[in-house]
Design an enzyme around this catalytic site. Structure first.
Site, PDB file in Angstrom:
ATOM      1  N   LYS A  54       3.750  18.922   0.584  1.00 20.69           N
ATOM      2  CA  LYS A  54       5.040  18.531   1.169  1.00 20.69           C
ATOM      3  C   LYS A  54       4.967  17.120   1.751  1.00 20.69           C
ATOM      4  O   LYS A  54       5.897  16.309   1.606  1.00 20.69           O
ATOM      5  CB  LYS A  54       5.443  19.540   2.250  1.00 20.69           C
ATOM      6  CG  LYS A  54       5.835  20.910   1.724  1.00 20.69           C
ATOM      7  CD  LYS A  54       7.209  20.876   1.073  1.00 20.69           C
ATOM      8  CE  LYS A  54       7.735  22.272   0.801  1.00 20.69           C
ATOM      9  NZ  LYS A  54       9.129  22.286   0.350  1.00 20.69           N
ATOM     10  N   GLY A  69      -7.121  29.990  10.418  1.00 23.98           N
ATOM     11  CA  GLY A  69      -6.068  29.001  10.265  1.00 23.98           C
ATOM     12  C   GLY A  69      -4.763  29.304  10.971  1.00 23.98           C
ATOM     13  O   GLY A  69      -3.864  28.461  10.983  1.00 23.98           O
ATOM     14  N   ASP A  70      -4.626  30.500  11.553  1.00 19.40           N
ATOM     15  CA  ASP A  70      -3.383  30.811  12.259  1.00 19.40           C
ATOM     16  C   ASP A  70      -3.316  30.044  13.576  1.00 19.40           C
ATOM     17  O   ASP A  70      -4.202  30.174  14.432  1.00 19.40           O
ATOM     18  CB  ASP A  70      -3.285  32.316  12.549  1.00 19.40           C
ATOM     19  CG  ASP A  70      -2.684  33.097  11.399  1.00 19.40           C
ATOM     20  OD1 ASP A  70      -2.144  32.466  10.482  1.00 19.40           O
ATOM     21  OD2 ASP A  70      -2.757  34.339  11.430  1.00 19.40           O
ATOM     22  N   ALA A 105      10.023  24.507  -4.661  1.00 21.31           N
ATOM     23  CA  ALA A 105       8.600  24.328  -4.369  1.00 21.31           C
ATOM     24  C   ALA A 105       7.935  25.683  -4.196  1.00 21.31           C
ATOM     25  O   ALA A 105       8.586  26.673  -3.869  1.00 21.31           O
ATOM     26  CB  ALA A 105       8.415  23.493  -3.099  1.00 21.31           C
ATOM     27  N   TYR A 129      -0.527  23.435   0.739  1.00 25.98           N
ATOM     28  CA  TYR A 129       0.937  23.502   0.827  1.00 25.98           C
ATOM     29  C   TYR A 129       1.482  22.378   1.706  1.00 25.98           C
ATOM     30  O   TYR A 129       2.365  21.607   1.298  1.00 25.98           O
ATOM     31  CB  TYR A 129       1.364  24.860   1.370  1.00 25.98           C
ATOM     32  CG  TYR A 129       2.799  24.899   1.838  1.00 25.98           C
ATOM     33  CD1 TYR A 129       3.853  24.752   0.941  1.00 25.98           C
ATOM     34  CD2 TYR A 129       3.100  25.068   3.193  1.00 25.98           C
ATOM     35  CE1 TYR A 129       5.167  24.769   1.375  1.00 25.98           C
ATOM     36  CE2 TYR A 129       4.418  25.093   3.624  1.00 25.98           C
ATOM     37  CZ  TYR A 129       5.447  24.942   2.725  1.00 25.98           C
ATOM     38  OH  TYR A 129       6.740  24.957   3.147  1.00 25.98           O
ATOM     39  N   ASN A 161       3.412  21.583  -9.211  1.00 26.31           N
ATOM     40  CA  ASN A 161       4.803  21.964  -8.987  1.00 26.31           C
ATOM     41  C   ASN A 161       5.444  21.133  -7.878  1.00 26.31           C
ATOM     42  O   ASN A 161       6.509  20.550  -8.062  1.00 26.31           O
ATOM     43  CB  ASN A 161       4.881  23.451  -8.641  1.00 26.31           C
ATOM     44  CG  ASN A 161       6.307  23.961  -8.600  1.00 26.31           C
ATOM     45  OD1 ASN A 161       7.027  23.870  -9.584  1.00 26.31           O
ATOM     46  ND2 ASN A 161       6.726  24.489  -7.464  1.00 26.31           N
ATOM     47  N   LEU A 199       6.904  37.396   8.138  1.00 28.62           N
ATOM     48  CA  LEU A 199       6.780  38.531   9.050  1.00 28.62           C
ATOM     49  C   LEU A 199       8.012  39.420   9.098  1.00 28.62           C
ATOM     50  O   LEU A 199       7.895  40.649   8.982  1.00 28.62           O
ATOM     51  CB  LEU A 199       6.455  38.011  10.464  1.00 28.62           C
ATOM     52  CG  LEU A 199       6.312  39.100  11.542  1.00 28.62           C
ATOM     53  CD1 LEU A 199       5.214  40.090  11.191  1.00 28.62           C
ATOM     54  CD2 LEU A 199       6.073  38.464  12.906  1.00 28.62           C
ATOM     55  N   ASN A 222      14.401  27.078 -12.229  1.00 27.08           N
ATOM     56  CA  ASN A 222      13.718  27.634 -13.398  1.00 27.08           C
ATOM     57  C   ASN A 222      13.644  29.159 -13.381  1.00 27.08           C
ATOM     58  O   ASN A 222      13.194  29.770 -14.351  1.00 27.08           O
ATOM     59  CB  ASN A 222      12.312  27.041 -13.543  1.00 27.08           C
ATOM     60  CG  ASN A 222      11.378  27.416 -12.405  1.00 27.08           C
ATOM     61  OD1 ASN A 222      11.707  28.224 -11.542  1.00 27.08           O
ATOM     62  ND2 ASN A 222      10.194  26.816 -12.403  1.00 27.08           N
TER      63      ASN A 222
END
Length: 325
Positions: A145, A278-279, A75, A141, A92, A188, A32
């Site tokens: 998936k 969350g890392d 995605a 996310y 999406n 990164l 798209n």
């Protein structure tokens, strides 16, 4: 073989399309253009502008092209964004994926190769990470998936299709033609390279007190060409199931920065900031199954080669695809 590549104007989709064309496959890219680039579509591939969220568009493209196999890259991928705006991610990544699956089944396509992620595992129970780990995503996310993986598993059970889930770790690098150009950029290596490109003054290190040799998080980086090549190997009849894709060697944030300094000849100033929620401390792949069942071996495993190829592409395209769209 005729292959429809959904999301083929994006980073990984563009390089996979290039390799498919190199090997003589007939390719149709369906994209798209929202986060991909028309200039990133190999000129040898057909192109259809369409959106998976509109079922009639993907159904029409599928029926007209009549592929033997489908590769699905289309995605949203930003973990942080998914935790702020979950609904667009589900619409999406999940609803769009469902429309694709329905079109696949209607067209009688038996093979679908899905661009998945190690984020389906969440914080791993052990490292290196193999496919037997429980799937416990910790982000919208990763959950989006995993939801599509589960859809494909049911389609395999009920309809007999051959789904392949390629669970990526950290894709990086470039070919001479195609490279990484996200907006905004969150990965990164391209962020570090923005410093010698003059697009930012310094790079931030989020936490230097982790339980690692230099105190920074460790990730497994895989060259984009090696990652794309795994998709071609997954086309083999009978291949199905999940495969982790990584080099099996982890590199810390500081190691990536030092490598970029060596490759570019730029000092690349770095500033330490507090940890981000969350890392994970260490994410490294066990890709034994891919090596054993796909016959896949990374040809560009070294961090220096990965960063050098990325740097060469970014120097040639300092504005990403903005200078050629």
């Amino acid at each position: 073989m005729k292959v429809l590549v959904a999301g083929g104007a994006g980073y990984i989709g563009s390089v996979t399309t290039q390799l498919l064309c190199d090997e003589g496959h007939e390719v149709c890219v369906f994209d798209n253009g929202e986060r991909g680039h028309r200039a990133a579509v190999d000129e040898r591939a057909a192109f259809v502008q369409g959106d998976l969220r509109r079922a009639d568009e993907i159904r029409g493209a599928m029926m007209e092209f009549s592929p033997d196999a489908v590769m699905h890259f289309a995605a949203y991928i930003e973990v942080g964004e998914s935790m702020k705006q979950p609904v667009p991610f589900f619409r999406n990544n999940v609803s769009g994926g469902l429309n694709l699956l329905e079109a696949v089944l209607e067209a009688g396509v038996s093979k679908i190769i899905f661009s998945s992620t190690c984020a389906v595992y969440g914080t791993p129970e052990r490292v290196p990470m193999d496919e037997s780990l429980p799937r416990r995503p910790e982000s919208v996310y990763g959950e989006s998936k995993l939801m599509f993986e589960r859809m494909l598993e049911w389609a395999e059970t009920i309809h007999g299709i051959e789904p392949v889930f390629l669970r990526y770790f950290n894709a990086a690098g470039a070919t001479e033609k195609f490279g990484e150009a996200h907006e905004p950029e969150t990965h990164l290596i391209p962020l570090v390279l923005q410093v010698p490109l003059g697009r930012r003054d310094k790079i931030f290190i989020f936490g230097d007190d982790y339980d690692t040799p230099d105190g920074t998080c460790i990730r497994d980086y895989i060259h984009i060409r090696d990652l794309a090549r795994a998709h071609l190997l997954a086309l083999n009849p009978g291949t199905r199931g999940a495969f982790n894709l990584g080099n099996g060697s982890g590199y810390s944030v500081r190691e990536v920065i030092e490598t970029a300094r060596a490759v570019t000849g730029h000092p690349v100033p770095a500033e330490v900031r507090p940890r981000r929620p969350g890392d994970c401390v260490r994410l490294v792949a066990d890709a034994s199954r891919a090596r054993r069942e796909l016959g896949w071996t990374p040809e560009h495993p070294g961090l220096q080669s990965i960063v050098a190829d990325a740097w060469n592409w970014h120097r040639a395209h300092p504005e990403g695809y903005g200078d050629c769209d």
